[in-house]
Structure formats: C-alpha cells, structure tokens
Design an enzyme around this catalytic site. Sequence first.
Site, PDB file in Angstrom:
ATOM      1  N   GLY A 197      57.420  27.235  47.898  1.00  0.00           N
ATOM      2  CA  GLY A 197      57.332  28.039  49.120  1.00  0.00           C
ATOM      3  C   GLY A 197      58.645  28.193  49.865  1.00  0.00           C
ATOM      4  O   GLY A 197      58.746  29.019  50.764  1.00  0.00           O
ATOM      5  N   CYS A 255      32.659  49.703  42.585  1.00  0.00           N
ATOM      6  CA  CYS A 255      33.606  50.657  42.000  1.00  0.00           C
ATOM      7  C   CYS A 255      32.820  51.840  41.432  1.00  0.00           C
ATOM      8  O   CYS A 255      31.847  51.664  40.708  1.00  0.00           O
ATOM      9  CB  CYS A 255      34.418  49.982  40.906  1.00  0.00           C
ATOM     10  SG  CYS A 255      35.382  51.134  39.900  1.00  0.00           S
ATOM     11  N   CYS A 267      33.356  51.697  37.351  1.00  0.00           N
ATOM     12  CA  CYS A 267      32.879  50.608  36.492  1.00  0.00           C
ATOM     13  C   CYS A 267      31.793  49.777  37.169  1.00  0.00           C
ATOM     14  O   CYS A 267      31.264  48.845  36.557  1.00  0.00           O
ATOM     15  CB  CYS A 267      34.036  49.709  36.061  1.00  0.00           C
ATOM     16  SG  CYS A 267      34.594  48.572  37.342  1.00  0.00           S
ATOM     17  N   CYS A 286      38.339  50.639  41.445  1.00  0.00           N
ATOM     18  CA  CYS A 286      39.176  49.440  41.298  1.00  0.00           C
ATOM     19  C   CYS A 286      40.646  49.815  41.420  1.00  0.00           C
ATOM     20  O   CYS A 286      41.102  50.771  40.797  1.00  0.00           O
ATOM     21  CB  CYS A 286      38.986  48.814  39.921  1.00  0.00           C
ATOM     22  SG  CYS A 286      37.367  48.117  39.603  1.00  0.00           S
ATOM     23  N   CYS A 301      39.452  47.743  35.443  1.00  0.00           N
ATOM     24  CA  CYS A 301      38.432  48.787  35.509  1.00  0.00           C
ATOM     25  C   CYS A 301      38.188  49.389  34.124  1.00  0.00           C
ATOM     26  O   CYS A 301      37.043  49.550  33.694  1.00  0.00           O
ATOM     27  CB  CYS A 301      38.883  49.873  36.485  1.00  0.00           C
ATOM     28  SG  CYS A 301      37.573  50.995  36.987  1.00  0.00           S
TER      29      CYS A 301
HETATM   30 ZN   LIG Z   1      36.284  49.655  38.435  1.00  0.00          ZN
END
Ligand SMILES: [Zn+2]
Lengths: 202, 294
Positions: free
Chosen positions: B31, B240, B243, B265, B271
């Site tokens: 970090g 989505c 999909c 997506c 997707c």
């Molecule tokens: Zn998708």
Amino acid sequence: MTTVAEVPAGFADKVLSAQSTFRSVMDAMARPGSVQRITVPVGTPDEMMSGTAAIALTLFDHDTPIWLDAAMSAAPVIAKWLKFHTSAPVVADSSIASFALAGDPRNLPPLDRFAFGSNEYPDRSATLILQAESLTQGPAFEMKGPGVDGTAVLQAMLQPRDLFLRLTINEALFPRGIDVVLVHDNSIVAIPRTTRLVASGA
Amino acid sequence: MNAPAYNFAYLDEQTKRMIRRAILKAIAIPGYQVPFASREMPMPYGWGTGGVQVTAAILGPQDVLKVIDQGSDDTTNAISIRKFFGKTAGVATTTSTADATVIQTRHRIPEAPLHAGQVLVYQVPIPEPLRFLEPRETETRRMHALGEYGLMHVKLYEDIARFGHIATSYAYPVKVNARYVMDPSPTPKFDNPKMDKCPALQLFGAGREKRIYAIPPHTHVVSLDFEDHPFTRYRFDAPCALCGAGNSYLDEIVTDDKGGRMFVCSDTDYCEARQMAGHRGSESAAPHEESAHG
Ligand SMILES: [Zn+2]
C-alpha cells in the site's frame, strides 16, 4: 591484473535471463516463505552461489551501493565480477548499501547497521541477501503475513541462527524495516519486513 | 536491417532494473507508494503509461497478456497496448481472464476470480488518496508516515451527512494490511472487495505521478467505512440484458434516441463466456425467440 577473460561470464542472454530471474524474485517477495527457483544459467565466481549471482545481475547497477561481508570480500574476484557486470559501487559502510551480500551470515553485523529507510521513505532500506546452507532441510519455520495464505512453513538451515529473532525488530519499525532474500544454490526464499514468525521447531 | 527496432518490451535494461527494484519494495511495504523515475512512453499519459511501464518490467516471453479498459478487451486503448506488447515483447495475448498470466487493467477488476499464477497491473492516474484533502506532497507523505488518516475519515463522514451515503463510487479508498490508506485507482467501489485476500499479485503504476504500489496476494484490504454506515457495493439493480448475470458490474447502454437503454456486463469476456455457456438475458437474440417472431 584481471583481464576480461578471467571474469566469469554472467548471463548468456542478459535481457531474458534478467526478466526470468526478476520474476522468481518477485514471486518470492510476493509469497514469503515459498521456495522459488532461478532457472537461467549464470556464470559466477566459485565463491558465490548462482542464485546470488543471478539476483546481482538482475537488480544491481551504479545506483545501488553494495556491501559485502567478510566471506564475500575475501575473494577479490567477487568485487571484480560485480564491478565488471553491474557497475555497482562496493561500499565499506553498510548503512548506505542498497543490497548487502553475506556469504557467511554467521558473522552478520547487527541489523541496525543497515538502512531501515525513513517513515516517509521506507523504500530507502536495505535488502539483505543471505546465503543459506539449505532451504529444504533443517528446522521448520512457520510464518504469516501479507503474501501468505494462512501460514507458510519453510524448512531451512539458516545463519545467523537467531535470524528470525533479529527480524522481529521489523514489527516495531514498520513501515521502516529490513527485507531479506535467502539463497541456496539456485533456490531463493524472501522474508519481507511484513512477515512474522508464528512458530519454529525441529 | 533485421535488428529489432525496439528493446525487449520497449524499456531499456537500466530502466527495467529501477522499476523492478521499486516493485520489490512496493510488495514488501503493501500500500505504500514507491517513487520511481517514470519514463516517456510512446503513448500519451492518459493511456496508462504507469501500468505500461510496470507491465514492461515484468513481462517475459512465457507470459500471456490480457489488457482491459473499462472491462472491455476491445477499446482502442486496450487493443493498442496489447499490440504494443505483442510487437515489442512477442508475448501471446488473450481476452480470457482465466488464461492470462498478466492482466493490465484500467477501471475494472475482472469478474472471474483471479488465481495464484496471475499478476494484475492497474493503470493509475492519481495514486494519492489524500491529494484532494491536501495538495502538498510533503504533507500527504507525512500523513502516510504517521498513519494519520483522521481527515480522510472526516471527509467520508461529511459525504454521509450531505448525501446520506458515501458519494465516492469510484476510487473509493481502502486500507491495506491495516496500515496504508491506498487509492485503488478509478475502479468502481463494486470491485473493492475483490482486492481483499486476492490470490493474485496486484501492482499499481502511475506514470505521470511516478509512483508504484502493490498488494501482495492474500492481503487484507478493507474499504474505509463507519460502524453506522458500513461499506456497500453498488451496481444497477438489474440482470445483464445479454447474459442474465445478476452479480456482475453493469454498464448502462443507450439503445436508441427515444430513451431506450439496457444494462450489460462491463466485463465483456465474462459476459461472452456466459453467453457461450448458454446463459441468456432479456435482449439476447435467443434462437427460439427468432423463430417465434419469424
Ligand atoms: Zn452479461
């Protein structure tokens, strides 16, 4: 006087060997306690393990002062080889070294002789490269920390014997600290400053 | 004239060594932003030169590279970076998250879980999470040095007071290994939980700001929040349209000039893989629907 012919060769393919070695070192640093292998051939002085040599050729240059322990200094070919292949300055003052190479870490100076970095710039700290008798046999060291899924167990013959005890200073120092790479032949194990020893035994 | 016109992966060896040393310290101090001497790259800064330099320093001939931009493998930016490394390093490229060994990304973490053999390289425009609170580098550096993050918490809490929630939905700050507050780059905060205990190594490169930072695998990464206002992921509340995925991060796509829109997506590889596996959404051209209308 040493001629070029007397200096062992280094990497046959500088670019790809350095890349491959770096990935082994990066994987080691990202997965503390895991044994990574350096798979590229490297021409090295007899007094230096091939893993140490490969790391030197990959990471050292004129911007990285190097400190050598007595064992490494005792073989002048090592300093010559480093200078020839990496141009890195070899320094007597351990506190300004970016990397410290210890061929016989039994005599490693106290860790506070090396740079811890500052709280503002903790990256300005030394990486110790310690040659080990074995990274597969010996007492078990169980460790945890970033990069470790649960705990990792390393079996190793390490010098100095109290290495992990000394490295507990990393806990109080953080984000300052000391990062260690252990080398045996072409095997390496990294112990970055975030790694904590959970248990050790036979 | 047959000599290659480029160094392997474009960068010269001295630059690679410097970047590689910075990467190792970045991994050792999770970090923390390691300064590095960023180089000019043959592309504008907005194209992720920090990420490109990190990728160039780690990439080898054995790697399989994936490049994503806003989740897509097919934007101009993603395609040109992929071509750049195909040409200068001769690496194989892929769009498959599972097959890639190195994934360079802008704005997204893939939906498919990452695995231990992988490195995720983020392109970062502004690496300093405290910059909007404090413009002076010396001050932000001091705050990081002392772990003094009170101001950051105050700012987030003000957001809650003003908006009822934390308004920052991108570049939502995280704390790494219970120490450094870190900017996860402009990824949506939806992706923040994927950083936590991720089996892959995560590297971040900021070219203009000359910083490299890292999250080692299996490292605790916590999104900053408050007991009475816990961190929440955000996504559009819809499946989505292509999909049917109900748990992926969605982009809103305008479909016509009459206000028509759909959600798909953002991760195109995810997707497409779902569609290949037979998953369908409301807008997919499913064969039985075509025959019914035809
Ligand atoms: Zn998708």
